[in-house]
Design an enzyme around this catalytic site. Structure first.
Site, PDB file in Angstrom:
ATOM      1  N   ASN A 106       1.246  -1.174   0.443  1.00 20.88           N
ATOM      2  CA  ASN A 106      -0.061  -0.076   0.702  1.00 20.88           C
ATOM      3  C   ASN A 106       0.988   1.110   0.153  1.00 20.88           C
ATOM      4  O   ASN A 106       2.441   1.292  -0.067  1.00 20.88           O
ATOM      5  CB  ASN A 106      -0.759   0.063   0.998  1.00 20.88           C
ATOM      6  CG  ASN A 106      -0.387   0.631   2.241  1.00 20.88           C
ATOM      7  OD1 ASN A 106       0.574   0.793   2.812  1.00 20.88           O
ATOM      8  ND2 ASN A 106      -0.002  -1.241   3.289  1.00 20.88           N
ATOM      9  N   ASP A 139      -3.542  -6.790   5.455  1.00 22.60           N
ATOM     10  CA  ASP A 139      -4.842  -7.548   6.229  1.00 22.60           C
ATOM     11  C   ASP A 139      -4.621  -9.013   5.201  1.00 22.60           C
ATOM     12  O   ASP A 139      -4.510  -9.852   5.482  1.00 22.60           O
ATOM     13  CB  ASP A 139      -6.018  -7.091   5.920  1.00 22.60           C
ATOM     14  CG  ASP A 139      -5.426  -5.692   6.639  1.00 22.60           C
ATOM     15  OD1 ASP A 139      -5.716  -6.210   7.959  1.00 22.60           O
ATOM     16  OD2 ASP A 139      -7.124  -4.971   6.136  1.00 22.60           O
ATOM     17  N   LYS A 175       8.609 -15.688 -11.839  1.00 25.82           N
ATOM     18  CA  LYS A 175       7.557 -15.034 -12.298  1.00 25.82           C
ATOM     19  C   LYS A 175       6.407 -15.592 -12.601  1.00 25.82           C
ATOM     20  O   LYS A 175       6.440 -16.862 -13.518  1.00 25.82           O
ATOM     21  CB  LYS A 175       8.464 -14.415 -12.758  1.00 25.82           C
ATOM     22  CG  LYS A 175       7.382 -12.711 -13.291  1.00 25.82           C
ATOM     23  CD  LYS A 175       8.118 -12.348 -14.401  1.00 25.82           C
ATOM     24  CE  LYS A 175       7.289 -11.151 -15.385  1.00 25.82           C
ATOM     25  NZ  LYS A 175       7.608 -10.851 -16.992  1.00 25.82           N
ATOM     26  N   LYS A 193     -13.452  -0.868  16.101  1.00 24.27           N
ATOM     27  CA  LYS A 193     -11.256  -1.398  16.326  1.00 24.27           C
ATOM     28  C   LYS A 193     -11.220  -1.214  17.799  1.00 24.27           C
ATOM     29  O   LYS A 193     -10.267  -1.480  17.848  1.00 24.27           O
ATOM     30  CB  LYS A 193     -10.583  -0.640  14.400  1.00 24.27           C
ATOM     31  CG  LYS A 193     -10.822  -1.168  13.765  1.00 24.27           C
ATOM     32  CD  LYS A 193      -9.983  -0.307  12.417  1.00 24.27           C
ATOM     33  CE  LYS A 193     -10.715  -0.556  10.948  1.00 24.27           C
ATOM     34  NZ  LYS A 193      -9.872   0.392   9.857  1.00 24.27           N
TER      35      LYS A 193
HETATM   36  N1  CTP Z   1      -3.235  -3.704  12.865  1.00 21.82           N
HETATM   37  C1  CTP Z   1      -2.230  -4.869  12.478  1.00 21.82           C
HETATM   38  N2  CTP Z   1      -2.148  -6.182  12.244  1.00 21.82           N
HETATM   39  C2  CTP Z   1      -3.201  -6.547  11.076  1.00 21.82           C
HETATM   40  C3  CTP Z   1      -3.757  -5.078  10.860  1.00 21.82           C
HETATM   41  C4  CTP Z   1      -3.759  -3.445  11.276  1.00 21.82           C
HETATM   42  O1  CTP Z   1      -1.743  -4.955  13.593  1.00 21.82           O
HETATM   43  N3  CTP Z   1      -3.049  -7.179  10.362  1.00 21.82           N
HETATM   44  C5  CTP Z   1      -2.640  -2.482  13.269  1.00 21.82           C
HETATM   45  C6  CTP Z   1      -2.806  -1.179  12.327  1.00 21.82           C
HETATM   46  O2  CTP Z   1      -1.842  -1.240  12.261  1.00 21.82           O
HETATM   47  C7  CTP Z   1      -3.561  -0.194  12.615  1.00 21.82           C
HETATM   48  C8  CTP Z   1      -4.779  -0.775  12.907  1.00 21.82           C
HETATM   49  O3  CTP Z   1      -4.703  -2.356  13.460  1.00 21.82           O
HETATM   50  O4  CTP Z   1      -3.641   0.552  14.088  1.00 21.82           O
HETATM   51  C9  CTP Z   1      -5.916  -0.703  12.005  1.00 21.82           C
HETATM   52  O5  CTP Z   1      -5.707  -0.891  10.964  1.00 21.82           O
HETATM   53  P1  CTP Z   1      -6.164  -0.746  10.150  1.00 21.82           P
HETATM   54  O6  CTP Z   1      -6.283  -1.066   8.471  1.00 21.82           O
HETATM   55  O7  CTP Z   1      -7.436   0.613   9.908  1.00 21.82           O
HETATM   56  O8  CTP Z   1      -7.855  -1.527  10.367  1.00 21.82           O
HETATM   57  P2  CTP Z   1      -7.635  -2.864  10.400  1.00 21.82           P
HETATM   58  O9  CTP Z   1      -7.895  -3.876  11.382  1.00 21.82           O
HETATM   59  O10 CTP Z   1      -7.012  -3.540   8.950  1.00 21.82           O
HETATM   60  O11 CTP Z   1      -9.947  -3.389   9.022  1.00 21.82           O
HETATM   61  P3  CTP Z   1     -10.211  -2.886   7.601  1.00 21.82           P
HETATM   62  O12 CTP Z   1      -9.377  -3.230   6.736  1.00 21.82           O
HETATM   63  O13 CTP Z   1     -11.281  -4.173   7.893  1.00 21.82           O
HETATM   64  O14 CTP Z   1     -10.514  -1.424   7.852  1.00 21.82           O
END
Ligand code: CTP
Length: 427
Positions: free
Chosen positions: A232, A301, A311, A359
């Site tokens: 990202n 995620d 590849k 969250k």
């Molecule tokens: N986070 C984490 N581990 C993951 C994903 C996220 O520790 N695998 C942490 C991020 O660093 C952030 C918080 O959780 O502090 C929220 O991350 P965000 O990406 O906003 O949300 P998600 O929990 O991943 O949910 P979604 O993608 O469904 O919004």
């Protein structure tokens, strides 16, 4: 003594490496800069320029040998203040100028510092303007050695430096590289950015002293094959600003960083990771020894179920793209949590507050910083941010748009308040 002697042109919008917070900390602060006689004396001009840009009030003291390398006039023009050179100057000393310069200073920096000044300071010799002023000065002192490698590594210089550090001097550098004397080795003046960082730290109240904090930053990269990955656009700027701000406040800081191109803050222990799994392992491994964790990283995620050894050919892409969930690091920390303060970020494009509240509860956080990714000048790659802090009980606080460094300072203010509450409950 720090009154402006000259009118100095300062651009109205000053950019100090994009660090507006740096400017706030340095603005109007009284800095004594001692320049001694080494070839690196010319680099002290750049240091003076940057400090003046940040509107610090710099008084430069030059030794006689420094003036063999650089003209006092250059420092005078850049600092907008008279340069101190002669202890027995009849006019300046009519008001015992050296005592006043020394007592006014909020921090003293010696850059470059030769073996000679290090030796004199370590033995209380006060035979010129700089050594006399430094003996008088009670402000924090930063020494930035620069000399030939053999000189630097000699037992006497090492012992003198150890003595100064033992008395509370901060040492920055030297770094290794090509030296003016034609050899390679330790002896180059530390980069000006590192010296600036140390000055800013010395000027910041050490309200996080004794605390160990861990900050995550940047994106993660999940490999699909040897040439492709899922990631990202996170730049890491918010997390690096948090780590820098905590360091300035005196915390012991571990920065777990995904791949990004930012220079790490000075004296922060940096753990570089690539994937979400590596970040998970690094963070969980440190958690028991940590007092607070701020998860600013944009953790992937999902990751490809398998990394293809070669590849992937376009014809086979659809069958190869199978994803599985990564560990939710913060969720796990919420389960492991004892007394640690846990702070998360919620990066959202819709229903900002509702999603952030979910969250906050799910991950057992102390508060969450909600980031609207659709707003202008906020989020991933921006130098500024505008966030809403959501607390358990659904109380919200808006932090208006400001530099990420300024947002970072506000986040640590809140973590500090939580520690104060904990202490109050304990007593
Ligand atoms: N986070 C984490 N581990 C993951 C994903 C996220 O520790 N695998 C942490 C991020 O660093 C952030 C918080 O959780 O502090 C929220 O991350 P965000 O990406 O906003 O949300 P998600 O929990 O991943 O949910 P979604 O993608 O469904 O919004």
């Amino acid at each position: 003594m720090f009154e402006n002697a000259f009118v100095l042109f300062v651009p109205s919008v000053v950019k100090l490496k994009g660090k507006e917070e740096a400017m706030t900390i340095l603005k109007d602060r009284k800095i004594l800069l001692g320049v001694t006689g080494g070839i690196a004396a010319y680099k002290a001009l750049e240091l003076t320029r940057l400090l003046a840009l940040a509107e610090a009030r710099v008084r430069v003291i030059m030794t006689q040998s420094a003036m063999e390398f650089v003209q006092p006039l250059s420092f005078q023009v850049l600092s907008g203040q008279p340069v101190c050179t002669h202890l027995f100057d009849l006019e300046a000393e009519s008001r015992i100028g050296h005592i006043q310069v020394a007592t006014d200073a909020e921090v003293a920096v010696i850059a470059p510092a030769t073996a000679n000044i290090i030796g004199k300071l370590a033995h209380g010799i006060a035979d010129d303007y700089l050594t006399t002023a430094l003996l008088v000065c009670t402000a924090p002192k930063i020494i930035c050695p620069a000399m030939n490698v053999n000189m630097y590594e000699s037992q006497v210089v090492q012992e003198n430096l150890a003595r100064l550090r033992g008395w509370g001097f901060h040492q920055v550098g030297p770094e290794a590289g090509d030296l003016a004397c034609g050899v390679r080795g330790l002896g180059r003046l530390a980069p000006v950015d590192d010296i600036l960082e140390c000055i800013q730290q010395a000027l910041t109240p050490q309200s996080l002293q004794g605390k160990r904090v861990l900050v995550t930053a940047g994106p993660t990269k999940e490999s699909l094959d040897p040439v492709r990955h899922l990631t990202n656009p996170s730049s890491g700027k918010m997390g690096y600003a948090l780590a820098r701000a905590a360091k300035w406040r005196g915390a012991e800081v571990t920065l777990v960083s995904g791949p990004c191109s930012l220079a790490p803050p000075h004296r922060v222990s940096l753990i570089r990771v690539t994937s979400a799994q590596e970040m998970y392992e690094a963070v969980v491994d440190q958690f028991a020894q940590t007092d607070a964790v701020v998860m600013a990283a944009a953790v992937s995620d999902y990751r490809p179920k398998k990394k293809a050894p070669e590849k992937i050919k376009k014809i086979k892409v659809s069958e190869s793209l199978q994803l599985e969930k990564t560990e939710d690091i913060l969720l796990r920390l919420g389960e492991l949590k004892q007394r640690q303060i846990l702070v998360g970020f919620a990066a959202e494009t819709e229903n900002l507050l509702e999603n952030a509240k979910v969250k906050l509860r799910q991950k057992n956080l102390d508060f969450i910083v909600a980031n609207d990714l659709t707003a202008a000048n906020t989020g991933f790659e921006s130098d500024t941010n505008e966030v809403t802090i959501v607390w358990p009980g659904d109380e919200v606080e808006n932090l208006s748009q400001k530099s990420k460094e300024a947002i970072a300072m506000e986040i640590w203010d809140r973590v500090e308040r939580l520690w104060q509450k904990q202490k109050h409950v304990d007593s």
